[in-house]
Motif scaffolding. Structure first.
Motif, PDB file in Angstrom:
ATOM      1  N   ILE A   1      73.739  17.194 -15.003  1.00  0.00           N
ATOM      2  CA  ILE A   1      73.133  17.805 -13.824  1.00  0.00           C
ATOM      3  C   ILE A   1      73.956  19.030 -13.457  1.00  0.00           C
ATOM      4  CG2 ILE A   1      72.527  17.461 -11.415  1.00  0.00           C
ATOM      5  CD1 ILE A   1      72.376  14.428 -12.108  1.00  0.00           C
ATOM      6  N   ASN A   2      73.366  20.203 -13.633  1.00  0.00           N
ATOM      7  CA  ASN A   2      74.037  21.458 -13.322  1.00  0.00           C
ATOM      8  C   ASN A   2      73.285  22.180 -12.221  1.00  0.00           C
ATOM      9  OD1 ASN A   2      75.913  21.127 -15.435  1.00  0.00           O
ATOM     10  ND2 ASN A   2      74.419  21.906 -16.896  1.00  0.00           N
ATOM     11  N   VAL A   3      74.011  22.714 -11.259  1.00  0.00           N
ATOM     12  CA  VAL A   3      73.402  23.488 -10.181  1.00  0.00           C
ATOM     13  C   VAL A   3      73.202  24.910 -10.683  1.00  0.00           C
ATOM     14  CG1 VAL A   3      73.705  24.363  -7.843  1.00  0.00           C
ATOM     15  CG2 VAL A   3      74.476  22.056  -8.421  1.00  0.00           C
ATOM     16  N   LEU A   4      71.932  25.359 -10.704  1.00  0.00           N
ATOM     17  CA  LEU A   4      71.617  26.699 -11.175  1.00  0.00           C
ATOM     18  C   LEU A   4      71.917  27.747 -10.107  1.00  0.00           C
ATOM     19  CD1 LEU A   4      68.200  25.925 -12.896  1.00  0.00           C
ATOM     20  CD2 LEU A   4      70.461  26.071 -13.960  1.00  0.00           C
ATOM     21  N   THR A   5      71.529  27.457  -8.880  1.00  0.00           N
ATOM     22  CA  THR A   5      71.748  28.367  -7.756  1.00  0.00           C
ATOM     23  C   THR A   5      71.533  27.587  -6.465  1.00  0.00           C
ATOM     24  OG1 THR A   5      71.137  30.511  -6.820  1.00  0.00           O
ATOM     25  CG2 THR A   5      69.347  29.166  -7.681  1.00  0.00           C
ATOM     26  N   GLN A   6      71.722  28.253  -5.352  1.00  0.00           N
ATOM     27  CA  GLN A   6      71.430  27.653  -4.057  1.00  0.00           C
ATOM     28  C   GLN A   6      70.362  28.489  -3.368  1.00  0.00           C
ATOM     29  OE1 GLN A   6      75.245  27.403  -2.033  1.00  0.00           O
ATOM     30  NE2 GLN A   6      75.293  25.220  -2.481  1.00  0.00           N
ATOM     31  N   MET A   7      69.457  27.794  -2.680  1.00  0.00           N
ATOM     32  CA  MET A   7      68.396  28.467  -1.942  1.00  0.00           C
ATOM     33  C   MET A   7      68.278  27.824  -0.572  1.00  0.00           C
ATOM     34  SD  MET A   7      65.542  28.965  -4.930  1.00  0.00           S
ATOM     35  CE  MET A   7      64.609  30.290  -4.183  1.00  0.00           C
ATOM     36  N   MET A   8      67.660  28.554   0.358  1.00  0.00           N
ATOM     37  CA  MET A   8      67.524  28.071   1.725  1.00  0.00           C
ATOM     38  C   MET A   8      66.051  27.803   2.041  1.00  0.00           C
ATOM     39  SD  MET A   8      68.774  29.839   5.276  1.00  0.00           S
ATOM     40  CE  MET A   8      67.600  31.162   5.275  1.00  0.00           C
ATOM     41  N   VAL A   9      65.811  26.717   2.776  1.00  0.00           N
ATOM     42  CA  VAL A   9      64.467  26.424   3.261  1.00  0.00           C
ATOM     43  C   VAL A   9      64.154  27.428   4.371  1.00  0.00           C
ATOM     44  CG1 VAL A   9      62.986  24.696   4.351  1.00  0.00           C
ATOM     45  CG2 VAL A   9      64.711  23.976   2.684  1.00  0.00           C
ATOM     46  N   ASP A  10      62.988  28.016   4.317  1.00  0.00           N
ATOM     47  CA  ASP A  10      62.560  29.020   5.292  1.00  0.00           C
ATOM     48  C   ASP A  10      62.663  28.470   6.719  1.00  0.00           C
ATOM     49  OD1 ASP A  10      61.336  31.013   6.748  1.00  0.00           O
ATOM     50  OD2 ASP A  10      59.541  31.101   5.496  1.00  0.00           O
TER      51      ASP A  10
ATOM     52  N   ALA B   1      61.150  29.316   9.281  1.00  0.00           N
ATOM     53  CA  ALA B   1      59.861  29.333   9.961  1.00  0.00           C
ATOM     54  C   ALA B   1      58.946  28.184   9.536  1.00  0.00           C
ATOM     55  CB  ALA B   1      59.164  30.661   9.699  1.00  0.00           C
ATOM     56  N   VAL B   2      59.331  27.439   8.513  1.00  0.00           N
ATOM     57  CA  VAL B   2      58.482  26.362   7.994  1.00  0.00           C
ATOM     58  C   VAL B   2      58.560  25.129   8.903  1.00  0.00           C
ATOM     59  CG1 VAL B   2      60.158  25.208   6.497  1.00  0.00           C
ATOM     60  CG2 VAL B   2      57.788  25.255   5.836  1.00  0.00           C
ATOM     61  N   THR B   3      57.480  24.370   8.943  1.00  0.00           N
ATOM     62  CA  THR B   3      57.503  23.131   9.721  1.00  0.00           C
ATOM     63  C   THR B   3      58.239  22.068   8.921  1.00  0.00           C
ATOM     64  OG1 THR B   3      55.359  22.464   8.809  1.00  0.00           O
ATOM     65  CG2 THR B   3      55.332  23.598  10.913  1.00  0.00           C
ATOM     66  N   GLU B   4      59.018  21.263   9.600  1.00  0.00           N
ATOM     67  CA  GLU B   4      59.787  20.224   8.925  1.00  0.00           C
ATOM     68  C   GLU B   4      58.853  19.133   8.432  1.00  0.00           C
ATOM     69  OE1 GLU B   4      63.115  18.919  11.198  1.00  0.00           O
ATOM     70  OE2 GLU B   4      63.877  20.944  11.427  1.00  0.00           O
TER      71      GLU B   4
ATOM     72  N   ALA C   1      57.111  28.006  -2.278  1.00  0.00           N
ATOM     73  CA  ALA C   1      56.642  28.883  -1.198  1.00  0.00           C
ATOM     74  C   ALA C   1      57.538  28.806   0.039  1.00  0.00           C
ATOM     75  CB  ALA C   1      55.215  28.509  -0.818  1.00  0.00           C
ATOM     76  N   VAL C   2      58.273  27.712   0.234  1.00  0.00           N
ATOM     77  CA  VAL C   2      59.106  27.573   1.434  1.00  0.00           C
ATOM     78  C   VAL C   2      60.571  27.905   1.172  1.00  0.00           C
ATOM     79  CG1 VAL C   2      57.557  25.835   2.398  1.00  0.00           C
ATOM     80  CG2 VAL C   2      59.565  25.105   1.101  1.00  0.00           C
ATOM     81  N   MET C   3      60.905  28.352  -0.026  1.00  0.00           N
ATOM     82  CA  MET C   3      62.293  28.625  -0.383  1.00  0.00           C
ATOM     83  C   MET C   3      62.607  30.111  -0.326  1.00  0.00           C
ATOM     84  SD  MET C   3      63.448  25.612  -0.867  1.00  0.00           S
ATOM     85  CE  MET C   3      65.005  25.810  -1.692  1.00  0.00           C
TER      86      MET C   3
ATOM     87  N   PRO D   1      62.689  15.708   1.695  1.00  0.00           N
ATOM     88  CA  PRO D   1      62.389  16.084   3.081  1.00  0.00           C
ATOM     89  C   PRO D   1      62.850  17.521   3.352  1.00  0.00           C
ATOM     90  CG  PRO D   1      63.822  14.142   3.000  1.00  0.00           C
ATOM     91  CD  PRO D   1      63.630  14.622   1.606  1.00  0.00           C
ATOM     92  N   LEU D   2      62.080  18.251   4.134  1.00  0.00           N
ATOM     93  CA  LEU D   2      62.407  19.647   4.432  1.00  0.00           C
ATOM     94  C   LEU D   2      62.929  19.788   5.851  1.00  0.00           C
ATOM     95  CD1 LEU D   2      59.326  21.505   2.928  1.00  0.00           C
ATOM     96  CD2 LEU D   2      61.555  21.155   1.902  1.00  0.00           C
ATOM     97  N   ARG D   3      64.054  20.472   5.981  1.00  0.00           N
ATOM     98  CA  ARG D   3      64.612  20.811   7.291  1.00  0.00           C
ATOM     99  C   ARG D   3      64.817  22.317   7.341  1.00  0.00           C
ATOM    100  NH1 ARG D   3      69.541  17.275   7.307  1.00  0.00           N
ATOM    101  NH2 ARG D   3      68.665  16.068   5.650  1.00  0.00           N
ATOM    102  N   ARG D   4      64.450  22.906   8.434  1.00  0.00           N
ATOM    103  CA  ARG D   4      64.555  24.367   8.593  1.00  0.00           C
ATOM    104  C   ARG D   4      65.971  24.861   8.351  1.00  0.00           C
ATOM    105  NH1 ARG D   4      61.309  24.711  14.253  1.00  0.00           N
ATOM    106  NH2 ARG D   4      59.312  24.087  13.403  1.00  0.00           N
TER     107      ARG D   4
END
Length: 87
Positions: A26-35, A37-40, A82-84, A49-52
């Motif tokens: 298991i290798n981490v390719l990169t890090q991204m943030m959940v938008d 403005a998105v609903t949790e 779409a939410v990343m 699960p998505l958290r803003r």
């Protein structure tokens, strides 16, 4: 990191590999943030699960619509592209 924490992480990684039929290390390719403005959303099945504003580790770009990610609690799942946002 204590021995107990290390074993807990190893167990979580093995369960992930079995659930998602993921082979290899298991290798981490990169890090991204959940938008922010998105609903949790609650995670269901193989979805995470998505958290803003949460920062997620990207494990695999699976297809044009989903990304396989890991959150800070070492839970794995699919997240819609779409939410990343790139950091």
């Amino acid at each position: 990191m204590t021995l107990k924490e290390c074993k807990k992480e190893e167990k979580a990684d093995r369960e992930f590999q079995k659930k998602f039929k993921f082979e290899g290390s298991i290798n981490v390719l990169t890090q991204m943030m959940v938008d922010p403005a998105v609903t949790e959303k609650r995670g269901r099945g193989k979805n995470l699960p998505l958290r803003r504003g949460e920062i997620l580790d990207v494990i695999q770009f699976t297809n044009q619509e989903q990304i396989l990610c890991r959150n800070s609690q070492r839970r794995y799942g699919y997240v819609p592209r779409a939410v990343m946002l790139h950091l």
